[in-house]
Design an enzyme around this catalytic site. Sequence first.
Site, short mmCIF file in Angstrom:
data_model
loop_
_atom_site.label_atom_id
_atom_site.label_comp_id
_atom_site.label_asym_id
_atom_site.label_seq_id
_atom_site.Cartn_x
_atom_site.Cartn_y
_atom_site.Cartn_z
N LYS A 115 -21.82 -19.17 -50.93
CA LYS A 115 -23.05 -18.75 -50.25
C LYS A 115 -23.64 -19.88 -49.41
O LYS A 115 -24.60 -19.67 -48.69
CB LYS A 115 -24.09 -18.28 -51.28
CG LYS A 115 -23.66 -17.01 -51.97
CD LYS A 115 -24.86 -16.25 -52.50
CE LYS A 115 -24.46 -15.32 -53.62
NZ LYS A 115 -24.24 -16.06 -54.89
N SER A 133 -31.78 -22.60 -62.01
CA SER A 133 -30.36 -22.51 -62.30
C SER A 133 -30.10 -21.91 -63.67
O SER A 133 -30.86 -22.12 -64.61
CB SER A 133 -29.70 -23.89 -62.23
OG SER A 133 -28.33 -23.77 -62.57
N GLU A 149 -21.88 -28.67 -58.89
CA GLU A 149 -21.27 -27.44 -59.47
C GLU A 149 -19.94 -27.13 -58.77
O GLU A 149 -18.93 -26.85 -59.42
CB GLU A 149 -22.28 -26.30 -59.29
CG GLU A 149 -21.83 -24.91 -59.68
CD GLU A 149 -22.93 -23.87 -59.34
OE1 GLU A 149 -24.08 -24.02 -59.81
OE2 GLU A 149 -22.64 -22.92 -58.57
N GLY A 195 -39.75 -9.58 -56.00
CA GLY A 195 -38.29 -9.49 -55.96
C GLY A 195 -37.76 -9.18 -57.34
O GLY A 195 -37.51 -10.08 -58.14
N VAL A 198 -36.28 -13.81 -54.04
CA VAL A 198 -35.68 -12.93 -53.02
C VAL A 198 -34.60 -13.75 -52.31
O VAL A 198 -34.61 -14.98 -52.41
CB VAL A 198 -36.76 -12.44 -52.01
CG1 VAL A 198 -37.81 -11.60 -52.71
CG2 VAL A 198 -37.41 -13.60 -51.25
N VAL A 242 -31.92 -8.58 -60.35
CA VAL A 242 -31.57 -9.01 -61.72
C VAL A 242 -32.28 -10.31 -62.09
O VAL A 242 -32.88 -10.42 -63.17
CB VAL A 242 -30.04 -9.22 -61.85
CG1 VAL A 242 -29.66 -9.52 -63.28
CG2 VAL A 242 -29.30 -8.00 -61.36
N LYS A 248 -31.87 -28.94 -56.25
CA LYS A 248 -31.05 -27.76 -56.60
C LYS A 248 -29.82 -27.68 -55.70
O LYS A 248 -28.72 -27.30 -56.15
CB LYS A 248 -31.89 -26.48 -56.50
CG LYS A 248 -31.08 -25.19 -56.78
CD LYS A 248 -30.50 -25.18 -58.17
CE LYS A 248 -29.73 -23.97 -58.63
NZ LYS A 248 -29.16 -23.02 -57.78
N HIS A 298 -27.44 -30.11 -57.06
CA HIS A 298 -26.94 -29.51 -58.31
C HIS A 298 -25.76 -28.59 -57.98
O HIS A 298 -24.70 -28.64 -58.61
CB HIS A 298 -28.06 -28.73 -59.01
CG HIS A 298 -27.62 -27.78 -60.08
ND1 HIS A 298 -27.00 -26.57 -59.78
CD2 HIS A 298 -27.67 -27.84 -61.42
CE1 HIS A 298 -26.69 -25.94 -60.91
NE2 HIS A 298 -27.09 -26.69 -61.91
N ASN A 299 -25.95 -27.76 -56.97
CA ASN A 299 -24.88 -26.81 -56.62
C ASN A 299 -23.67 -27.53 -56.03
O ASN A 299 -22.54 -27.11 -56.26
CB ASN A 299 -25.42 -25.77 -55.62
CG ASN A 299 -26.25 -24.72 -56.32
OD1 ASN A 299 -26.81 -24.96 -57.39
ND2 ASN A 299 -26.35 -23.55 -55.74
C1 6PG Z 1 -27.10 -21.62 -60.46
C2 6PG Z 1 -26.06 -21.29 -59.44
C3 6PG Z 1 -26.55 -20.19 -58.54
C4 6PG Z 1 -25.43 -19.49 -57.83
C5 6PG Z 1 -24.68 -20.34 -56.87
C6 6PG Z 1 -23.37 -19.69 -56.46
O1 6PG Z 1 -27.43 -22.79 -60.51
O2 6PG Z 1 -27.55 -20.74 -61.20
O3 6PG Z 1 -25.77 -22.41 -58.68
O4 6PG Z 1 -27.54 -20.74 -57.73
O5 6PG Z 1 -24.56 -18.98 -58.78
O6 6PG Z 1 -25.46 -20.50 -55.74
O7 6PG Z 1 -22.98 -20.31 -55.33
P1 6PG Z 1 -21.77 -19.87 -54.46
O8 6PG Z 1 -21.87 -18.39 -54.24
O9 6PG Z 1 -21.92 -20.65 -53.19
O10 6PG Z 1 -20.55 -20.24 -55.25
#
Ligand code: 6PG
Length: 469
Positions: free
Chosen positions: A262, A130, A191, A11, A76, A14, A184, A187-188
């Site tokens: 996402k 991340s 976030e 994959g 991927v 980027v 993770k 973590h999100n």
């Molecule tokens: C990271 C981010 C990465 C991504 C998010 C965006 O830790 O590098 O969390 O995984 O930027 O999944 O999530 P959304 O599109 O749901 O905001």
Amino acid sequence: MSNTYDFGLVGLGVMGRNFILNVADNGFTAFGNDLDEEKVNALIEEGGNPEKVNASKDAAVFVNALTTPRKIMLLVPAGKIVDAVIESLLPLLEDGDIIIDGGNSFFTDTDRREAYLKDKGIHFFGAGVSGGAKGARLGPSIMPGGSKEAYQYVKPIFEAVAAKYEGEPCVSYLGPKSAGNYVKMVHNGIEYGLMQLTSEIYDILKKAGKLSNEELHTTYTSWNAGRLQSFLVEITSEIFAKKDDLTNGDLVDMILDKAKQKGTGKWTSQNAMDLGIPVPTIDIAVSMREISALKAERILADEKYDRPSPEEVVKSTLVDRCEQALYFGFIMAYAQGMHQLADASKEYGYELDLGEIAKIWRAGCIIRAALLADITNAYKAAPGLQNLLLSPAFVSKVQNTVKATRELVSYGATNGIPLPGLSNALTYFDAYTSRRLPLNLIQAQRDYFGSHTYERTDREGIFHTEWEA
Ligand code: 6PG
């Protein structure tokens, strides 16, 4: 070229390209694979030396190029593509080879894949990565979970490429099965909470304090030099300074207020509900993205209802309260996420070390923040800590900022400025720290209409009352 490369990556988007170049920069030889020939060629060109970084479209060439046990990372998109790539590699692999899924896969998918591959003699890791594209290139935070015995093969590479915090790599073996993807995911979720809180504070500073984008830039910059120091506050300060190429105005004002997602924040909330863990700041952050998407309806509704004009405020007082409230809110978002990890660890048998998790979040990842050093210390001092709010080190941090938070939330409510994340964080704090909540009444109601029974405050046992005389 046979069996000479240390690391394989499937994959070459980027993230994949940046990650593999990072591996090569750290002294390992690496081989990439992608169905898209352009991406294969782009990597070979950017790598500069095919003996160090090479790539092929052909899966057999790719697999054959790697030293055994093969360490193959997939970057991927999560979902069916991960299964498809695994199926295409399987006939080419040997006993003991290792596949690492570096995407945001749902943790139950990782459990299924791990069990499936174990039967075939292949080790499988779900490793959260991340830090975005820049992190992948220069040092991400990596959250691997899977087979402990196979981790020894991956460890030197991950430790070399990961971000460093005071010389310590931001990667650690987190636990069996889907532990890495689960961590993770949370973590999100955190976030999402931090981003929501940051945006609410922007809103109130703009609407009540009438701060210009330049002042917002200066304010967030100065906060980033203090206890709020974090990646998200830092990029927020830069966002306010960015000019729009098309209009020469400020870019932030030209961006439509509809946030996409996402799914990882939603998964965090959903799973917290399944496990019965309260994470309201994360829940509301997901809901706010959903409300933001209803732009057309919001415009219709806006026309139907009056809204108070914000009362005058002293700018410096507002800015100070916002700093305190944002710090308070950040603490609540981390507290909720860590609480979820503590409970999920028991439920899923991950045996997570929360101090270690906070430690590998101190650099590289999106939620990196000065606060994480304190969180690391809190969990290292008390590994069984159920909630950050119970840590003595956090009591004073919260006590010192809660008053300003109350004032800000009450100002927002009176003046029609929505502060859903912050008010949720405050309510969570008030409820979590209440010896007595009015839920006795809910139990009485449940027993009244449904004979659902209740427990008593003065004696053990299960009770039911015939409520109607
Ligand atoms: C990271 C981010 C990465 C991504 C998010 C965006 O830790 O590098 O969390 O995984 O930027 O999944 O999530 P959304 O599109 O749901 O905001």
